[in-house]
Design an enzyme around this catalytic site. Sequence first.
Site, PDB file in Angstrom:
ATOM      1  N   HIS A   1      83.783  -3.971  51.540  1.00 32.33           N
ATOM      2  CA  HIS A   1      85.096  -3.770  50.916  1.00 32.33           C
ATOM      3  C   HIS A   1      86.158  -4.477  51.754  1.00 32.33           C
ATOM      4  O   HIS A   1      86.125  -4.394  52.974  1.00 32.33           O
ATOM      5  CB  HIS A   1      85.422  -2.281  50.839  1.00 32.33           C
ATOM      6  CG  HIS A   1      86.809  -1.998  50.325  1.00 32.33           C
ATOM      7  ND1 HIS A   1      87.127  -2.062  48.986  1.00 32.33           N
ATOM      8  CD2 HIS A   1      87.959  -1.684  50.986  1.00 32.33           C
ATOM      9  CE1 HIS A   1      88.411  -1.780  48.833  1.00 32.33           C
ATOM     10  NE2 HIS A   1      88.946  -1.545  50.039  1.00 32.33           N
TER      11      HIS A   1
ATOM     12  N   GLY B   1      68.944 -38.224  38.942  1.00 26.85           N
ATOM     13  CA  GLY B   1      68.983 -38.012  37.500  1.00 26.85           C
ATOM     14  C   GLY B   1      70.373 -37.754  36.965  1.00 26.85           C
ATOM     15  O   GLY B   1      71.388 -38.027  37.614  1.00 26.85           O
TER      16      GLY B   1
END
Length: 467
Positions: free
Chosen positions: A446, A40
Amino acid sequence: MPSYDLIVIGTGPGGYVCAIRAAQLGMKTAVVEKRATFGGTCLNVGCIPSKAMLHASELYEEAGHSFAQMGIKLGKPSVDLAALLKYKDQNVESNVKGVDFLFKKNKIEAFHGSGRIAAAGKVEVKAADGKTQTLETKNIVIATGSDVARLNGIDIDEKRVVSSTGALELPRVPQKLLVVGAGIIGMELGSVWRRLGAEVVVVEFLDHILPGIDVEVARQFHRIQQRQGIAFKLSSKVTAVDTAGKTLKVKVEPVEGGAAETIEADVVLVAIGRVPYTESVGLEALGVKRDNRGRIVVDPHFRTNVAGVYAIGDVIAGPMLAHKAEEEGVAVAEILAGQAGHVNYDVIPNVVYTFPEIASVGKSEEELKAGGTAYNVGKFPFTANARARTNLATEGFVKILADAKTDRVLGVHILGPDAETMIAEAAIAMEFGASSEDIARTCHAHPTLSEAMKEAALAVAKRAINF
């Protein structure tokens, strides 16, 4: 006459996913596709090629502006546009071939041609050579997607006056590009050509850009785009494009009236949105109901008013997003198999793939205010995020909106680096009904950009650590 349990008309993200899920559930499935390739608009001339160009142009700009700050010396980079377009086309080819492989893997029969519902349970396929054949089926899913919206009196030739399709094929970088519409498509493609060297002016009918995006996010994004070099004319409309000369002469008028001005441009991109594509599918003869915007009317199980005919994706109400169509495709296939297919429309992420990116899920502040919902806000800027600083990408913030009484997360809005990935955490949290405290008490690695999500959640309770 070939007979099936399900025929899907259209093989965009909604259609091909629907067909695959139906085949997995044991249905004899076929698809009808008018293009020579599957996928598409999204895979061929939308999501995939535009992201390839966004990625390449972003790296080009980074090489020219950021590398030196990190001690990387390359000299002044240059663009080989033909090679860039080839890279884009290779990505498209890889993806559409992938869908072809998946159809074969799942034993889905494919028919190329325009699909029309000839009668209940019958789909007529007209091939490019004019030959037709009729297929018989128990159920039909319309997944024909959308087409570009057009401006009255302005012809799109895909050469100098282009839609998003033509904007992905420009053979040279325009000296000046005028974009009509400051929505997602206009901002994404405008940013591509601005990075590659074009002067970009965006004309927007409304008094703000990115309609539908949280206003605080849109305002800061507007300022960032101006600093990056994009010019805006808000509350303005394009009323004519004179194509007679070497350069286009674009007539721009204030929405509320006043003197018009003429802006010259090499290329005009019309990006005012998309409309459902329902032409030639046979809806009128069949009596399928549509609303005043041309969208097919369906019930909560995606059924139209005609027995055995269903619709999903851009042809029905809701955001015109590939992943929304995919969820609907899976849901309708499961419903047809007797299962409880379902789509949670409150948790559909939305992404603007510029730099910095915008990603959001759930309600905006404006929607919560309009609905009278009491809420708390937690915000955390990327300027206070260690990883964002090391990446030289500190513009933007994370904002979390939580119910004032229950603390349940109602919306998350991110303006910043890698927002497209970070929003998935918010979507999962909301899918499981999480509170802002749930996010705040979840350990985040972290140093990572995702720590900004944790800090924004902490900020809902006014206990952010790093800001």
